[in-house]
Design a protein around this motif. Structure first.
Motif, mmCIF file in Angstrom:
data_model
loop_
_atom_site.group_PDB
_atom_site.id
_atom_site.type_symbol
_atom_site.label_atom_id
_atom_site.label_comp_id
_atom_site.label_asym_id
_atom_site.label_seq_id
_atom_site.Cartn_x
_atom_site.Cartn_y
_atom_site.Cartn_z
ATOM 1 N N LYS A 29 0.826 -1.205 0.000
ATOM 2 C CA LYS A 29 0.000 0.000 0.000
ATOM 3 C C LYS A 29 0.866 1.264 0.000
ATOM 4 N N GLU A 32 2.248 1.711 -3.382
ATOM 5 C CA GLU A 32 1.212 2.209 -4.277
ATOM 6 C C GLU A 32 1.041 3.712 -4.123
ATOM 7 N N ARG A 33 1.072 4.172 -2.867
ATOM 8 C CA ARG A 33 0.936 5.612 -2.628
ATOM 9 C C ARG A 33 2.131 6.375 -3.189
ATOM 10 N N ASN A 35 3.996 5.464 -5.700
ATOM 11 C CA ASN A 35 3.870 5.459 -7.158
ATOM 12 C C ASN A 35 2.889 6.526 -7.636
ATOM 13 N N LYS A 36 1.783 6.683 -6.882
ATOM 14 C CA LYS A 36 0.801 7.700 -7.247
ATOM 15 C C LYS A 36 1.391 9.103 -7.120
#
Length: 226
Positions: A29, A32-33, A35-36
């Motif tokens: 998670k 993912e953050r 990467n965003k």
């Protein structure tokens, strides 16, 4: 970033024992953050480049409008402003047919760029410079060729083209150098992008010295806090 991950790990341990699977999920998670956030930063950088291109396009429109006004005043297809007696001696009158040809060729290259056909635009600008090494639009062709290389992410080639424009203008080899200040500014921004702030500042300073009355010089002043 490493500190943030370490803090996150310590926080997880403090909360009590967790399984490796749960830990992997939580790290996933976090990744993912991250990467965003990176994607958002990339989009912001692209928007910045697009904004610069729109400003350059606006400047190009003003340049073409100025040429149109001069054509109406004098009846010539293209006029190059004469600034010094030396430039007057170097200036060579071009037959109207030749002026019409190079104006048409330049417009074709600009239209390809505006249509985002970058590879075709690149070839057109290169061809224009080869065929028309000394016209009032040659400096414009150099500038937009460098901009096209930049948009193609060929930054070393963009740098080489803009440097060539700057040097040719310094040597007085071009009859019109209205795009030289913009080339200085783009070189400074390019060096900033490469992380070479010292080199960028040199170009900001040279821009203010060589073209103090240009709009680009005012931007350089703000960048240097002057």
């Amino acid at each position: 970033m490493k500190k943030a991950v370490l803090f996150f790990t310590v926080a997880l341990v403090a909360c009590g024992p967790i399984t490796k699977e749960e830990l992997d999920q939580r790290f996933a998670k976090v990744d993912e953050r991250l990467n965003k956030l990176e994607e958002r930063q990339r989009r912001l950088e692209e928007q910045s480049i697009k904004t610069e291109t729109r400003v350059d396009n606006l400047a190009e429109s003003f340049t073409k409008l100025r040429l149109d006004v001069e054509r109406l005043k004098t009846g010539r297809e293209t006029i190059s402003p004469v600034k010094t007696p030396e430039e007057t001696k170097r200036r060579v009158e071009v037959p109207q047919k030749a002026q019409e040809d190079y104006q048409r060729e330049y417009d074709e290259a600009i239209n390809l760029y505006n249509q985002k056909q970058l590879n075709k635009a690149k070839e057109k600008f290169i061809e224009f410079i080869r065929k028309n090494p000394q016209t009032p639009l040659t400096d414009n062709a150099y500038f937009w060729l460098g901009t096209t290389f930049r948009d193609l992410n060929e930054l070393d080639k963009a740098e080489a083209v803009w440097l060539t424009l700057v040097e040719r203008c310094k040597r007085g080899e071009l009859p019109d150098c209205n795009k030289a200040p913009a080339a200085y500014l783009q070189l400074a921004r390019l060096y900033e992008l490469k992380g070479d702030q010292q080199k960028a500042n040199e170009f900001y300073q040279n821009l203010m010295k060589d073209y103090p009355l240009s709009e680009e010089a005012q931007i350089a002043k703000r960048k240097l806090g002057k």
